[in-house]
Design an enzyme around this catalytic site. Structure first.
Site, mmCIF file in Angstrom:
data_model
loop_
_atom_site.group_PDB
_atom_site.id
_atom_site.type_symbol
_atom_site.label_atom_id
_atom_site.label_comp_id
_atom_site.label_asym_id
_atom_site.label_seq_id
_atom_site.Cartn_x
_atom_site.Cartn_y
_atom_site.Cartn_z
ATOM 1 N N HIS B 521 0.839 -0.958 0.273
ATOM 2 C CA HIS B 521 0.216 -0.495 0.052
ATOM 3 C C HIS B 521 0.824 1.094 0.117
ATOM 4 O O HIS B 521 1.170 2.140 0.741
ATOM 5 C CB HIS B 521 -0.913 0.124 0.906
ATOM 6 C CG HIS B 521 -1.915 -1.803 1.165
ATOM 7 N ND1 HIS B 521 -2.151 -1.801 1.994
ATOM 8 C CD2 HIS B 521 -1.811 -1.854 -0.090
ATOM 9 C CE1 HIS B 521 -2.756 -2.552 2.006
ATOM 10 N NE2 HIS B 521 -2.872 -2.984 0.462
HETATM 11 C C1 FAD Z 1 -1.872 -8.967 -4.230
HETATM 12 C C2 FAD Z 1 -2.490 -8.153 -3.925
HETATM 13 C C3 FAD Z 1 -3.146 -8.186 -3.309
HETATM 14 C C4 FAD Z 1 -3.897 -6.343 -2.398
HETATM 15 N N1 FAD Z 1 -4.777 -7.207 -1.714
HETATM 16 C C5 FAD Z 1 -6.086 -5.902 -1.223
HETATM 17 C C6 FAD Z 1 -6.821 -5.520 0.042
HETATM 18 O O1 FAD Z 1 -7.669 -6.316 0.191
HETATM 19 N N2 FAD Z 1 -7.824 -4.760 -0.245
HETATM 20 C C7 FAD Z 1 -7.641 -3.663 -0.690
HETATM 21 O O2 FAD Z 1 -7.807 -2.598 -0.450
HETATM 22 N N3 FAD Z 1 -6.551 -3.509 -1.305
HETATM 23 C C8 FAD Z 1 -5.345 -4.288 -1.725
HETATM 24 N N4 FAD Z 1 -4.490 -4.157 -3.037
HETATM 25 C C9 FAD Z 1 -4.509 -3.527 -3.428
HETATM 26 C C10 FAD Z 1 -4.952 -3.261 -4.285
HETATM 27 O O3 FAD Z 1 -4.874 -3.839 -5.510
HETATM 28 C C11 FAD Z 1 -5.100 -1.851 -5.624
HETATM 29 O O4 FAD Z 1 -5.393 -0.575 -3.936
HETATM 30 C C12 FAD Z 1 -5.741 -1.424 -6.264
HETATM 31 O O5 FAD Z 1 -6.307 -1.982 -7.750
HETATM 32 C C13 FAD Z 1 -5.435 0.261 -7.088
HETATM 33 O O6 FAD Z 1 -6.653 0.272 -8.281
HETATM 34 P P1 FAD Z 1 -6.062 1.256 -9.412
HETATM 35 O O7 FAD Z 1 -7.148 1.790 -10.647
HETATM 36 O O8 FAD Z 1 -5.434 2.898 -8.550
HETATM 37 O O9 FAD Z 1 -4.719 0.920 -9.755
HETATM 38 P P2 FAD Z 1 -4.259 -0.931 -10.919
HETATM 39 O O10 FAD Z 1 -5.635 -1.655 -9.965
HETATM 40 O O11 FAD Z 1 -3.005 -1.339 -10.449
HETATM 41 O O12 FAD Z 1 -4.801 -0.163 -12.274
HETATM 42 C C14 FAD Z 1 -3.602 0.723 -12.804
HETATM 43 C C15 FAD Z 1 -3.554 -0.157 -14.361
HETATM 44 O O13 FAD Z 1 -3.267 1.360 -14.989
HETATM 45 C C16 FAD Z 1 -1.814 -0.103 -15.817
HETATM 46 N N5 FAD Z 1 -0.595 1.485 -16.094
HETATM 47 C C17 FAD Z 1 0.397 1.619 -15.335
HETATM 48 N N6 FAD Z 1 1.262 2.901 -15.903
HETATM 49 C C18 FAD Z 1 0.461 3.170 -17.823
HETATM 50 C C19 FAD Z 1 0.540 3.376 -18.475
HETATM 51 N N7 FAD Z 1 1.666 4.459 -18.510
HETATM 52 N N8 FAD Z 1 0.170 3.510 -19.615
HETATM 53 C C20 FAD Z 1 -1.128 2.776 -19.325
HETATM 54 N N9 FAD Z 1 -1.791 2.409 -18.821
HETATM 55 C C21 FAD Z 1 -0.876 1.977 -17.081
HETATM 56 C C22 FAD Z 1 -1.503 -0.698 -14.907
HETATM 57 O O14 FAD Z 1 -1.130 -1.704 -16.346
HETATM 58 C C23 FAD Z 1 -2.961 -1.333 -14.575
HETATM 59 O O15 FAD Z 1 -3.238 -2.245 -15.437
HETATM 60 C C24 FAD Z 1 -3.372 -5.142 -2.898
HETATM 61 C C25 FAD Z 1 -2.860 -5.652 -3.754
HETATM 62 C C26 FAD Z 1 -2.586 -6.447 -4.711
HETATM 63 C C27 FAD Z 1 -0.946 -6.578 -5.398
#
Ligand code: FAD
Ligand code: SF4
Lengths: 240, 594
Positions: B521
């Site tokens: 996180h």
């Molecule tokens: C193993 C694991 C367990 C977790 N467990 C929990 C949990 O129990 N509870 C919880 O609240 N959170 C948990 N998390 C965290 C949670 O996954 C993230 O908080 C959440 O997915 C964030 O959402 P987001 O949309 O910000 O980013 P993401 O879901 O990661 O999406 C971002 C996307 O942007 C893409 N991207 C990045 N840079 C670029 C670029 N320059 N051009 C095009 N695409 C790009 C990436 O490929 C990715 O697909 C966990 C994470 C992991 C890895």
């Protein structure tokens, strides 16, 4: 025309016209259901070792892993469970080639170790095994006057203990402690990973701890709290 | 750029949780949305059905679904003055890189933050006096409110939970405290979409123990769905089977809340939605007016570059890449800890964690019965749920007894202290302790400081030659004290439960580095707030500097709650998307005057 219409088209998007042909454009929900090629299981294929083709290297590693996991009342040794084949297969693939790692220079070994709390490498796992096993053999020859694999179990344990504690210097640019950790990690992976990868033969590692393997539904068991369930393990592929 | 695609109303950069939820809102409102995602399309039946999913080596040990460091990594140092080093190997960082983002392989703990988490500065002053707040600030903590309150977020949290199908039990429903739920949560208007998951053996021990100690245990709200459910988008989910291959794995049962299981089936069928996969956004392109952007420059998997024009750009590329893309696009000013000027990269903080393990002789914990979010928690010592008048810190931690997995490689060092990790000693110990081990996790708040921030690295580049993001961070004293205090509470609970050979690992006890930590996180760097001199985004997640740029992720949190971040990320995504289609498109410009 109001400002909203001027700025936003509010209709179906026009299909793109041949720019950036290699951008994979997706519209609609894909209808194919076949497994993606890169997500198909990749079992170890039988046959000869691919990385440990040098006999001395192979014997050294064999001797190491069977001290890391010896045969005893809890189960077979690492080599009996297929860990040598497992490590060979892992090193022959993406893992061994370090394709996931960031291997760009510059490497400032002392600064990186100080900042990260552990040594950092530009070499791949495959390269580290190659240099590490050769350094182990040289160490055995220099210290005990014989081949590593011919040492007694106690002598090997003494070396492994020294490597683990960081008190044995393997020289030749090999960090003995880090190499010990790498071998320990991979050997136990081989003992505990799905047999599909060549190790954990007869699911011996899973039987040792009582892990039921590649099962996917424990709803019938979740409320049988604290019971010895005695579930026999299953693998992603049947062994025979 | 020679290669220019047709203009979109909205470009979404990164199609993870935030991006897919925003795209859903915006396409439903009729806008043409184009998402650009660096990773590949991945789906349940084609990529992680039950026949390939229960494979620890591949998905957990080798992290095959995660973004490799060779694609992009970060550099790290504890303090300014040191030379940051690149993170070369797998570490606490766990970045997603497929359609669905990390939402495909997260664990699913689905928390709302407490009302206090949104207003740490003003509530600390209200409860403990203005001088206490001033003292904390003198100690270097950059405490500031979010510019939005829990009450204002409630409807957005609710919407995200409905989409996700979250399982759980309300503890504070329409003014009534409900025993068995989390009585410390902010007030909810509705019950959870699906009921709580069942207890494992360890969870029931933990529940009884904490109850008998006078605390208020409850089942963790989970994105592991407890029964079949149809969400408001018409997508059907199935019940969680407690398979124990959850975090780092996809879900083969359509029972883990994820963009795949909850959003994409509806979104992909909308004619006004398109996604470009395996295409990376390099940076946004600023308009000559300096107040807007015209679109984004991209590179495909094959190295072809093109320009994608858009009226609105939503940067939802995960916390780290959100900050990096703003810096690469030169939107806003880089934060400088010496002068405290600039807002981009400011306020970086993390998750202050500890764990306690114990062993129960002769027990059959059956740890393989698990779910990514399966656990019982007490919030009695989280946030500001307890009196800090006589304590020398603010904040707290959720303390959970969990049953997330029994993966044999991951747990191979989970032995009673004093055993070797190899030889017959290891075999004998692991054969016994695999079934007898139980763990408590302490997941604490994190406060930003003046010296912790993100910037572009001067030495290291990614595969396209763009600078990597660099993190400067170490624990602050406030959070260290909080961790030590809450770890003691967890240790007492383990003693009370009857655990033997108890040991604890307070991760804040030593200097931070990415290989020593367990939490993924990463927080802040583009914080939201009411004051443009101390925040990068306004309370609608709109850039103060370029009004047609919105960015959603944990990068927007000024501080971290004692919870996993994603429900708050999802709720903020809905909030931002609603502001765009309800207000911004009718009158493009700053939604809040600077
Ligand atoms: C193993 C694991 C367990 C977790 N467990 C929990 C949990 O129990 N509870 C919880 O609240 N959170 C948990 N998390 C965290 C949670 O996954 C993230 O908080 C959440 O997915 C964030 O959402 P987001 O949309 O910000 O980013 P993401 O879901 O990661 O999406 C971002 C996307 O942007 C893409 N991207 C990045 N840079 C670029 C670029 N320059 N051009 C095009 N695409 C790009 C990436 O490929 C990715 O697909 C966990 C994470 C992991 C890895
Ligand atoms: S534990 Fe439940 S939600 Fe998680 S992957 Fe298994 S079935 Fe899916």
């Amino acid at each position: 025309m109001n400002r909203r219409e001027a700025l936003f088209s509010l209709g179906a998007m026009v299909a793109s016209t041949g720019v950036a042909a290699s951008a994979k454009e997706m519209k609609g929900y894909p209808t194919h259901t076949a497994l993606s090629a890169d997500h198909l299981p990749k079992p170890r294929m039988g046959g000869a070792l691919r990385v440990f083709t040098d006999e001395t290297d192979r014997k050294t590693l064999h001797a190491v892993i069977d001290r890391l996991i010896p045969a005893d009342a809890y189960g077979p040794s690492a080599s009996e469970a297929g860990c040598l084949e497992f490590i060979d297969d892992q090193l022959a693939g993406d893992y061994g080639a370090g394709t996931a790692l960031y291997l760009q220079k510059p490497l400032h070994p002392e600064n990186e170790e100080a900042i990260m709390g552990a040594p950092q490498f530009l070499s791949t796992p495959r390269e580290r095994y190659d240099s590490g096993l050769k350094a182990l053999e040289a160490y055995a020859q220099a210290t005990w006057g014989g081949a590593f694999h011919a040492l007694s179990p106690d002598q090997i344990d003494e070396i492994l203990t020294g490597l683990e504690a960081g008190t044995i210097d393997l020289g030749a640019g090999v960090n003995g402690q880090a190499f010990f950790e790498l071998m320990l990690q991979n050997t136990r992976e081989g003992y505990l990973a799905d047999p599909i990868y060549g190790g954990n033969r007869d699911m011996a590692g899973w039987k040792m701890i009582g892990f039921p393997g590649a099962r996917y539904d424990y709803r019938p068991y979740v409320e049988r709290r604290g019971e010895a369930l005695n579930l026999s393990p299953v693998s992603l592929i049947p062994n025979d | 750029m020679a290669n220019t695609r047709p203009k979109a109303d909205v470009v979404i950069v990164g199609l993870g949780w935030a991006g897919s939820v925003m795209a859903e809102e915006l396409t439903r409102a009729g806008l043409n949305v184009l998402a650009i995602e660096r990773g590949a399309w991945r789906d349940t039946s084609t990529d992680f059905p039950p026949a390939v999913d229960p494979d620890e080596l591949r998905w957990h040990t080798r992290r095959k679904l995660l973004q490799p460091m060779s694609v992009e990594t970060t550099t790290f140092r504890n303090r300014s003055g040191q030379t940051a080093a690149p993170v070369r190997n797998w570490s606490a960082y766990q970045f997603g890189w497929n359609v669905g983002g990390a939402g495909t392989h997260w664990a699913g703990m689905s928390w709302r933050f407490t009302p206090w988490d949104f207003e740490v500065a003003s509530q600390t002053a209200d409860r403990y006096g203005a001088s206490r707040l001033a003292g904390l600030r003198d100690d270097g903590l950059l405490l500031q409110d979010w510019g939005v309150t829990y009450q204002e977020m409630e409807a957005d949290y609710d919407r995200f939970e409905r989409i996700a199908g979250t399982s759980g039990k309300a503890g504070y429903l329409n003014g009534e405290k409900v025993p068995g739920g989390n009585v410390f949560e902010g007030m909810r208007k509705r019950e959870y979409p699906t009921p709580p998951l069942k207890d494992t053996h360890w969870m029931s021990i933990y529940r009884e123990t904490t109850q008998s100690m006078g605390y208020n245990p409850f089942t963790i709200p989970a994105g592991n769905i407890s029964q079949a459910y149809v969400n408001p988008l018409g997508v059907t989910m199935g019940p969680c089977t407690y398979c124990g291959f959850c975090d780092f794995h996809g879900c083969g049962n359509f029972s883990k809340s994820s963009p795949q299981a909850c959003v994409l089936p509806a979104l992909m069928r909308r004619p006004n939605f398109t996604v470009l996969t395996e295409t990376e956004v390099l940076h946004a392109v600023k308009h000559e007016d300096g107040k807007t952007v015209t679109g984004v420059n991209c590179v495909t998997r094959d190295g072809e570059t093109f320009f994608q024009p858009a009226d609105i750009v939503c940067i939802t590329a995960y916390q780290m890449d959100n900050v990096r893309l703003m810096l690469l696009s030169q939107i806003g000013e880089q934060y400088d800890p010496a002068t405290m000027r600039g807002t981009i990269g400011r306020n970086y903080n993390y998750q202050t964690c500890a764990s306690v393990s114990g062993f129960f002789s002769g027990a059959k914990m059956n740890p393989f019965i698990g779910g990514g979010a399966l656990g019982v928690q007490i919030d009695d010592f989280n946030g500001d749920n307890f009196d800090h008048s006589d304590l020398d810190f603010i904040g707290g931690a959720g303390i959970m007894g969990y049953s997330t997995n029994g993966r044999p490689i991951q747990n191979m060092n989970g032995l009673r202290p004093g055993h070797k990790r190899w030889g017959s000693d290891w075999k004998q110990a692991y054969a016994r302790d695999y079934q007898e081990a139980a763990n408590i996790f302490v997941q604490g708040t994190s406060m930003p400081t003046r010296g912790a921030y993100l910037s572009l690295d001067p030495n290291y580049k990614d595969r396209h030659g763009q600078p990597l993001l660099s993190l400067t961070f170490d624990w602050n004293e406030n959070d260290r004290k909080m961790a030590a205090w809450t770890t003691q509470k967890a240790t007492q609970t383990m003693q009370e439960a009857g655990g033997e050979a108890i040991s604890s690992d307070n991760q804040a006890a030593e200097s931070w580095n990415p290989y020593k930590q367990h939490s993924s996180h990463t927080i802040a760097g583009l914080e939201m707030g009411a004051d443009p001199t101390t925040s990068a985004l306004n309370p609608y997640l709109q850039s103060w500097d370029c009004h047609n740029v919105f960015s959603v992720g944990a990068s927007a949190f000024p501080n971290n709650g004692g919870y996993n971040p994603t429900l708050t990320v999802g709720a903020l995504a809905i909030r931002a998307a609603r502001a765009i289609h309800q207000t911004y498109v009718n009158n493009p410009g700053p939604l809040v005057e600077a």
